[in-house]
Design an enzyme around this catalytic site. Structure first.
Site, PDB file in Angstrom:
ATOM      1  N   ARG A   1       0.993  -1.056  -0.105  1.00  0.00           N
ATOM      2  CA  ARG A   1      -0.135   0.120   0.019  1.00  0.00           C
ATOM      3  C   ARG A   1       1.029   1.329  -0.124  1.00  0.00           C
ATOM      4  NH1 ARG A   1      -3.444  -0.223   5.147  1.00  0.00           N
ATOM      5  NH2 ARG A   1      -1.523  -1.290   5.779  1.00  0.00           N
TER       6      ARG A   1
ATOM      7  N   ASN B   1      -6.361  -2.502   2.067  1.00  0.00           N
ATOM      8  CA  ASN B   1      -6.297  -3.943   2.068  1.00  0.00           C
ATOM      9  C   ASN B   1      -7.808  -4.343   2.564  1.00  0.00           C
ATOM     10  OD1 ASN B   1      -3.458  -4.078   2.256  1.00  0.00           O
ATOM     11  ND2 ASN B   1      -3.240  -4.148   4.395  1.00  0.00           N
TER      12      ASN B   1
END
Length: 94
Positions: free
Chosen positions: A23, A41
């Site tokens: 990320r 996520n």
């Protein structure tokens, strides 16, 4: 970027993409390409991305997501075009 050239993609990335900094790397990549949107996520260990930019930039972004992270192993990447929302930055959501 005007509304006519702005495109948006909803992307789901599966594989070893959690626990490897994916990320944060995605946010850095997005900022370097001037892509706007978000990344987060999901409970099934995949990563969801909304990305907004012009067509060429989105192509470059998706290619990098598939091939350039040093520790992730992308098993699949599915994307579909969605309506642009006009994000003003790229952020990590939890």
């Amino acid at each position: 970027m005007d509304k006519e050239t702005l495109r948006a993609l909803h992307v789901i990335v599966k594989g070893r993409v959690q626990g490897v900094g994916f990320r944060y790397w995605t946010r850095s990549l997005a900022k370097s390409l001037n892509v706007k949107g978000r990344v987060r996520n999901l409970a099934d260990y995949s990563v969801e991305i909304i990305a907004e930019a012009d067509t060429d930039t989105l192509g470059e972004f998706v290619y990098a997501l598939k091939h350039e992270h040093p520790y992730a192993r992308v098993e699949s990447l599915n994307s579909e075009e969605v309506r642009a929302r006009g994000y003003t930055d790229f952020r990590i959501e939890v």
